[in-house]
Design a protein around this motif. Structure first.
Motif, PDB file in Angstrom:
ATOM      1  N   ASP A 227      34.529  39.365  22.677  1.00 29.62           N
ATOM      2  CA  ASP A 227      34.295  38.128  23.415  1.00 29.62           C
ATOM      3  C   ASP A 227      34.405  38.444  24.904  1.00 29.62           C
ATOM      4  N   THR A 229      33.735  36.226  27.320  1.00 32.71           N
ATOM      5  CA  THR A 229      33.868  34.980  28.085  1.00 32.71           C
ATOM      6  C   THR A 229      35.311  34.710  28.502  1.00 32.71           C
ATOM      7  N   THR A 230      36.251  35.409  27.871  1.00 33.67           N
ATOM      8  CA  THR A 230      37.661  35.265  28.218  1.00 33.67           C
ATOM      9  C   THR A 230      38.241  36.638  28.553  1.00 33.67           C
ATOM     10  N   SER A 231      39.496  36.660  28.992  1.00 33.45           N
ATOM     11  CA  SER A 231      40.121  37.909  29.427  1.00 33.45           C
ATOM     12  C   SER A 231      40.615  38.715  28.231  1.00 33.45           C
ATOM     13  N   THR A 232      39.669  39.233  27.461  1.00 34.92           N
ATOM     14  CA  THR A 232      40.022  40.039  26.291  1.00 34.92           C
ATOM     15  C   THR A 232      40.324  41.482  26.713  1.00 34.92           C
ATOM     16  N   VAL A 235      37.139  43.112  28.123  1.00 35.58           N
ATOM     17  CA  VAL A 235      36.747  42.646  29.461  1.00 35.58           C
ATOM     18  C   VAL A 235      37.534  43.383  30.533  1.00 35.58           C
ATOM     19  N   TYR A 239      36.116  46.059  33.199  1.00 35.68           N
ATOM     20  CA  TYR A 239      36.362  45.789  34.619  1.00 35.68           C
ATOM     21  C   TYR A 239      37.117  46.959  35.248  1.00 35.68           C
ATOM     22  N   ASP A 428      44.460  37.474  40.781  1.00 35.18           N
ATOM     23  CA  ASP A 428      43.190  36.891  40.365  1.00 35.18           C
ATOM     24  C   ASP A 428      42.188  36.856  41.509  1.00 35.18           C
ATOM     25  N   GLU A 432      38.709  39.080  41.496  1.00 38.08           N
ATOM     26  CA  GLU A 432      37.438  38.360  41.458  1.00 38.08           C
ATOM     27  C   GLU A 432      36.553  38.723  42.656  1.00 38.08           C
ATOM     28  N   TYR A 477      29.086  28.454  38.512  1.00 37.51           N
ATOM     29  CA  TYR A 477      30.007  27.388  38.094  1.00 37.51           C
ATOM     30  C   TYR A 477      29.773  26.102  38.894  1.00 37.51           C
ATOM     31  N   HIS A 491      33.218  36.042  31.614  1.00 40.87           N
ATOM     32  CA  HIS A 491      34.440  35.982  32.419  1.00 40.87           C
ATOM     33  C   HIS A 491      34.157  36.508  33.825  1.00 40.87           C
ATOM     34  N   ASN A 493      35.681  38.561  35.685  1.00 42.14           N
ATOM     35  CA  ASN A 493      35.859  40.001  35.862  1.00 42.14           C
ATOM     36  C   ASN A 493      34.657  40.820  35.400  1.00 42.14           C
TER      37      ASN A 493
END
Length: 518
Positions: A227, A229-232, A235, A239, A428, A432, A477, A491, A493
């Protein structure tokens, strides 16, 4: 929060004075631009490695990682896990490449490969990244010292900024590297002291910390599901790999250090030494975050002042005590994580030791900011002033230019720090913004190194497309809810990942099309 005792303030003042004296000491050697920017290539590999480690181990790590861990889990540690993969690429390909060119700037080769526009684009991305990085570090250190001293964040940035500017301008790259060696050791010792104090003050010791951490999933490295889309786990791994590839391969802070080594072999060793020190050392800060969480779970009454302060800052001036208390009662740990470390230090650590630990935090901030100032000044001198304004300047004029540019970038970094006042998480905001600026730069560099048949036109078209992808990924967004399907689902990142791949793959495809058309 109570203010620091005079003893601790005196230790911090002595440390700042010592850094200025270091700059004065090394200023006697800085008679040429080669010495100022490359230390004449006489620094041993082990010192460069520790210097690189200190650059990674900024105050963002000291403050941001425990704060992030306090509010969530060990997901961010995956960034450290990714470092050996990027280091392997850097040591095998990037270091020999830069040593063979002999160019002090990391971006000169881009002009030789693709033209002036490529060099200008990369330089712009680098300078913007450095300003964001210096700003986030100025913000982090001022946030801590404000909580401990009561002085305004702006005043703290000004005082620390002046000290950093003075010793960087006078000492040059050699002063930066040797002070970073000391600073890297000091901040690591400071972190170990905090771990010891947390464990020794924790009822039940290590076993209780582990119990609370396990119960609240504090040791998780993130979901292993695919996934994005989230901070898995994946990800952060992607990154970390791409941002570290950018650090080791395109960041002037690191590339400039490769030239300070006596040989390419010594420079490559410094990259690996940095990784083997940083990976386990960064783990200390995750342990601190978990220990802080467990400690205040056992003593929830002790954390109330922090929650009240965070609530008051959110509500702003004029808020009633009832409103502040009501909001404080529902705040999550992630809402005040960055404030917990400074609070623990001033309330639980004995006088004198706080001053030493704060000196360690200051040293981490100063090493990263001074490195960024020196690298930014070098890039401005080599890639902007000499390239577009006047190339035939003598040694005296070159030194004056480097000194002035160092001062200007230090002031701009302070300005960025002031602009960041009020952000929720230091880590964060840094991750980013650095991902946004670095994505296109890394993609263009890889295209130039790997795809040797790619020409100027294909690279330019690929970069334009990559920039559009990065802009969309970063700002989508803001698209109204009626067109939510047009937003970036990934996400934040992942911006550097998709930005880099967009440029590299587009350039490769266009090159293939061109070759087939012939």
């Amino acid at each position: 929060m109570k203010n620091l005792p005079v003893l601790d303030l005196s230790i911090i003042a002595l440390y700042l004075l010592a850094m200025i004296l270091v700059g004065v000491y090394f200023s006697r050697k800085n008679k040429s631009a080669d010495q100022y920017t490359k230390a004449s290539g006489k620094i041993p590999g082990w010192a460069i490695g520790i210097s690189l480690y200190a650059t990674f181990l900024s105050s963002n790590t000291f403050l941001g990682v425990p704060g992030k861990t306090f509010g969530s889990n060990w997901n961010v540690f995956v960034f450290s896990i990714s470092m050996p993969f990027a280091a392997w690429v850097a040591a095998k390909y990037f270091v020999p490449f830069y040593r063979s060119t002999g160019e002090v700037s990391a971006y000169t080769n881009l002009e030789k490969r693709f033209g002036t526009w490529a060099r200008t684009y990369a330089v712009t991305c680098f300078l913007l990244t450095q300003l964001v990085r210096m700003g986030s570090i100025f913000f982090g250190i001022s946030l801590t010292l404000q909580a401990l001293t009561g002085y305004s964040m702006e005043m703290i940035m000004l005082v620390t900024g002046v000290c950093i500017v003075v010793y960087t301008v006078m000492g040059g790259m050699e002063a930066v590297i040797w002070t970073e060696v000391f600073q890297g050791i000091l901040i690591t010792v400071g972190a170990l002291i905090i771990v010891y104090l947390l464990v020794s003050n924790m009822p039940g010791g290590v076993s209780k910390i582990v119990e609370i951490g396990n119960n609240d999933n504090k040791f998780s490295l993130g979901s292993l599901s695919l996934d994005f889309t989230t901070s898995t786990f994946w990800v952060i791994l992607l990154y970390g790999f791409f941002i570290n590839l950018n650090n080791f391969g395109m960041d002037q802070n690191y590339v400039q250090r490769y030239h300070t080594a006596a040989s390419a072999k010594e420079a490559s060793k410094s990259v690996w030494l940095c990784v083997w020190i940083y990976a386990p050392a960064s783990l200390i800060f995750f342990i601190i975050g978990t220990c802080l969480y467990a400690y205040y779970q056992v003593h929830p009454e002790l954390i109330e002042p922090v929650k009240l302060q965070a609530a008051a800052e959110r509500l702003g001036a004029g808020a009633s005590s009832f409103d502040i208390s009501s909001l404080a009662a529902i705040l999550k740990p992630s809402d005040y994580g960055d404030k917990v470390m400074p609070y623990f230090m001033v309330t639980m650590i004995p006088a004198g030791i706080v001053g030493l630990i704060l000196s360690g935090i200051l040293s981490a901030a100063m090493s990263t900011i001074s490195s960024g100032m020196n690298a930014s000044a070098t890039v401005f001198s080599e890639d902007i002033y000499k390239r577009f304004y006047k190339s035939d300047i003598n040694e005296k004029q070159n030194m004056r230019l480097l000194h002035l540019a160092t001062i200007v970038f230090g002031l701009l970094g302070m300005g960025c720090g002031i602009a960041m006042i009020g952000v929720k998480s230091i880590l964060d905001i840094w991750w980013e913004l650095s991902g946004i600026f670095a994505g296109g730069m890394l993609g263009l560099f890889l295209l130039g190194i790997i795809s040797r048949k790619t020409g100027n036109l294909e690279a330019f078209a690929a970069t334009v497309i990559g920039i559009l992808v990065v802009v969309w990924a970063s700002l989508s967004y803001m698209i109204p809810d009626d067109y939510a399907y047009l937003r970036n689902p990934l996400h934040a990142n992942m911006v550097i990942v998709i930005g880099t791949l967009a440029i590299f793959l587009t350039g490769t495809i266009l090159t293939k099309i061109k070759s087939l058309a012939k």
